[in-house]
Design a protein around this motif. Structure first.
Motif, PDB file in Angstrom:
ATOM      1  N   UNK A  23       0.846  -1.186   0.000  1.00 47.88           N
ATOM      2  CA  UNK A  23       0.000   0.000   0.000  1.00 47.88           C
ATOM      3  C   UNK A  23       0.884   1.240   0.000  1.00 47.88           C
ATOM      4  N   UNK A  24       0.639   2.107  -0.954  1.00 47.11           N
ATOM      5  CA  UNK A  24       1.393   3.347  -1.107  1.00 47.11           C
ATOM      6  C   UNK A  24       0.540   4.493  -0.577  1.00 47.11           C
ATOM      7  N   UNK A  25       1.010   5.161   0.455  1.00 46.25           N
ATOM      8  CA  UNK A  25       0.273   6.256   1.099  1.00 46.25           C
ATOM      9  C   UNK A  25       0.832   7.620   0.749  1.00 46.25           C
ATOM     10  N   UNK A  26       1.696   7.699  -0.234  1.00 44.36           N
ATOM     11  CA  UNK A  26       2.403   8.944  -0.513  1.00 44.36           C
ATOM     12  C   UNK A  26       1.585   9.940  -1.336  1.00 44.36           C
ATOM     13  N   UNK A  27       0.537   9.491  -2.003  1.00 38.58           N
ATOM     14  CA  UNK A  27      -0.224  10.364  -2.887  1.00 38.58           C
ATOM     15  C   UNK A  27      -1.526  10.841  -2.287  1.00 38.58           C
ATOM     16  N   UNK A  28      -2.415  11.390  -3.108  1.00 36.87           N
ATOM     17  CA  UNK A  28      -3.683  11.941  -2.610  1.00 36.87           C
ATOM     18  C   UNK A  28      -4.672  10.889  -2.140  1.00 36.87           C
ATOM     19  N   UNK A  41      -0.249  -3.521 -11.578  1.00 35.86           N
ATOM     20  CA  UNK A  41      -1.601  -3.205 -11.138  1.00 35.86           C
ATOM     21  C   UNK A  41      -1.554  -2.137 -10.049  1.00 35.86           C
ATOM     22  N   UNK A  42      -2.356  -1.098 -10.231  1.00 35.15           N
ATOM     23  CA  UNK A  42      -2.476  -0.036  -9.233  1.00 35.15           C
ATOM     24  C   UNK A  42      -3.945   0.035  -8.841  1.00 35.15           C
ATOM     25  N   UNK A  43      -4.259  -0.293  -7.596  1.00 35.33           N
ATOM     26  CA  UNK A  43      -5.638  -0.469  -7.148  1.00 35.33           C
ATOM     27  C   UNK A  43      -6.035   0.693  -6.241  1.00 35.33           C
ATOM     28  N   UNK A  44      -7.102   1.386  -6.627  1.00 38.01           N
ATOM     29  CA  UNK A  44      -7.637   2.498  -5.842  1.00 38.01           C
ATOM     30  C   UNK A  44      -9.001   2.119  -5.285  1.00 38.01           C
ATOM     31  N   UNK A  45      -9.235   2.489  -4.027  1.00 35.06           N
ATOM     32  CA  UNK A  45     -10.542   2.283  -3.393  1.00 35.06           C
ATOM     33  C   UNK A  45     -11.009   3.660  -2.910  1.00 35.06           C
ATOM     34  N   UNK A  46     -11.605   4.466  -3.806  1.00 33.21           N
ATOM     35  CA  UNK A  46     -11.891   5.863  -3.476  1.00 33.21           C
ATOM     36  C   UNK A  46     -13.173   6.115  -2.728  1.00 33.21           C
ATOM     37  N   UNK A  47     -14.039   5.099  -2.588  1.00 33.87           N
ATOM     38  CA  UNK A  47     -15.361   5.308  -2.021  1.00 33.87           C
ATOM     39  C   UNK A  47     -16.412   5.327  -3.114  1.00 33.87           C
ATOM     40  N   UNK A  53     -15.109   8.228  -8.010  1.00 35.91           N
ATOM     41  CA  UNK A  53     -14.590   7.394  -9.082  1.00 35.91           C
ATOM     42  C   UNK A  53     -13.840   8.215 -10.120  1.00 35.91           C
ATOM     43  N   UNK A  54     -14.412   9.345 -10.525  1.00 36.98           N
ATOM     44  CA  UNK A  54     -13.747  10.193 -11.509  1.00 36.98           C
ATOM     45  C   UNK A  54     -12.420  10.724 -10.973  1.00 36.98           C
ATOM     46  N   UNK A  55     -12.375  11.029  -9.681  1.00 33.77           N
ATOM     47  CA  UNK A  55     -11.120  11.480  -9.069  1.00 33.77           C
ATOM     48  C   UNK A  55     -10.068  10.391  -9.152  1.00 33.77           C
ATOM     49  N   UNK A  56     -10.441   9.163  -8.792  1.00 33.29           N
ATOM     50  CA  UNK A  56      -9.504   8.052  -8.852  1.00 33.29           C
ATOM     51  C   UNK A  56      -9.073   7.773 -10.276  1.00 33.29           C
ATOM     52  N   UNK A  57     -10.006   7.804 -11.211  1.00 28.09           N
ATOM     53  CA  UNK A  57      -9.675   7.545 -12.613  1.00 28.09           C
ATOM     54  C   UNK A  57      -8.696   8.582 -13.143  1.00 28.09           C
ATOM     55  N   UNK A  58      -8.912   9.841 -12.810  1.00 30.05           N
ATOM     56  CA  UNK A  58      -8.015  10.904 -13.265  1.00 30.05           C
ATOM     57  C   UNK A  58      -6.624  10.717 -12.688  1.00 30.05           C
ATOM     58  N   UNK A  59      -6.557  10.382 -11.414  1.00 12.84           N
ATOM     59  CA  UNK A  59      -5.260  10.124 -10.780  1.00 12.84           C
ATOM     60  C   UNK A  59      -4.535   8.968 -11.471  1.00 12.84           C
ATOM     61  N   UNK A  60      -5.250   7.880 -11.723  1.00 14.16           N
ATOM     62  CA  UNK A  60      -4.625   6.704 -12.319  1.00 14.16           C
ATOM     63  C   UNK A  60      -4.143   6.964 -13.741  1.00 14.16           C
ATOM     64  N   UNK A  61      -4.848   7.826 -14.457  1.00 12.24           N
ATOM     65  CA  UNK A  61      -4.457   8.089 -15.843  1.00 12.24           C
ATOM     66  C   UNK A  61      -3.397   9.174 -15.975  1.00 12.24           C
ATOM     67  N   UNK A  62      -3.370  10.123 -15.041  1.00  8.99           N
ATOM     68  CA  UNK A  62      -2.406  11.222 -15.153  1.00  8.99           C
ATOM     69  C   UNK A  62      -1.130  10.959 -14.355  1.00  8.99           C
ATOM     70  N   UNK A  63      -1.270  10.745 -13.073  1.00  8.65           N
ATOM     71  CA  UNK A  63      -0.083  10.540 -12.246  1.00  8.65           C
ATOM     72  C   UNK A  63       0.514   9.147 -12.422  1.00  8.65           C
ATOM     73  N   UNK A  64      -0.326   8.147 -12.619  1.00  6.06           N
ATOM     74  CA  UNK A  64       0.160   6.772 -12.708  1.00  6.06           C
ATOM     75  C   UNK A  64       0.353   6.287 -14.149  1.00  6.06           C
TER      76      UNK A  64
END
Length: 222
Positions: A23-28, A41-47, A53-64
């Protein structure tokens, strides 16, 4: 391939390659990282809900810099189907449109909700041969526990299942020109019993979707 995985609930995320990775806690938001079958695989559980979901998707596509978004978890059944786990071949948003005196009218998410109504679904990647029945998912920021409204969505949007996330991720993926896939297992039937059924079936359905998603990862090209 770098695959960004979105699961709204911890039970849904934990059911996918359970206890593997770090688990990586360094990001948003916390991200679980692991490698499997030649993929990162980068797994997000945003709620729950479209904004999370859109926040997590944007993070995964831009930062990751993920090459594919995979949305997994549970859903309510709104069509006359007997199957319990589905490959989501298309997605629409059921709460985007115009509220008129004659009733709610659906439009394509992000379009002007004016004039002749039209809904253009977001299309997932081709099924690589996973063997699951195909379904259209209708996503929105409402938990559906009304059979009349479920029928309205089934008939008006040709949707088979309903939940609160996939179409939002698909909209973000379309904006970035990135592919997406979705797998959902049934937890309830979007009726008056849905709250109790969802709570009783959450872990079982999440595991069913998680296992199918694990098979998908193994089938995807490196």
């Amino acid at each position: 391939m770098r695959i960004g995985v979105i699961a709204a609930l911890e039970e849904e995320g934990d059911a996918f390659f359970h206890a593997q990775g770090r688990v990586d806690l360094s990001g948003p938001m916390p991200l679980r990282r692991l490698s499997a079958h030649g993929h990162d695989l980068i797994i997000a559980v945003p709620g729950i809900g479209k904004v999370n979901t859109a926040t997590a998707a944007t993070l995964l596509l831009t930062l990751e810099r993920c090459d594919l978004l995979l949305i997994i978890g549970t859903a309510g059944l709104i069509g006359a189907r007997d199957e319990r786990c589905f490959w989501l071949d298309s997605a629409v948003q059921h709460d985007f449109g115009a509220e008129r005196s004659s009733g709610f009218v659906h439009y394509t998410a992000g379009s002007w909700p004016i004039g002749p109504a039209h809904v253009e679904p977001y299309t997932a990647i081709p099924d690589p041969g996973l063997g699951l029945p195909h379904a259209r998912v209708a996503s929105g920021d409402a938990f559906i526990e009304c059979p009349d409204h479920a029928s309205f969505l089934n008939e008006g949007l040709s949707a088979d299942v309903v939940e609160m996330e996939t179409a939002a991720a698909a909209q973000v993926a379309a904006r970035f020109g990135v592919r997406w896939a979705g797998i959902r297992a049934i937890s309830d039937e979007a009726n008056g019993e849905s709250v109790g059924d969802f709570q009783a079936n959450l872990r079982r359905a999440a595991r069913m979707a998680g296992e199918a998603a694990e098979r998908l990862v193994e089938m995807l090209p490196r």
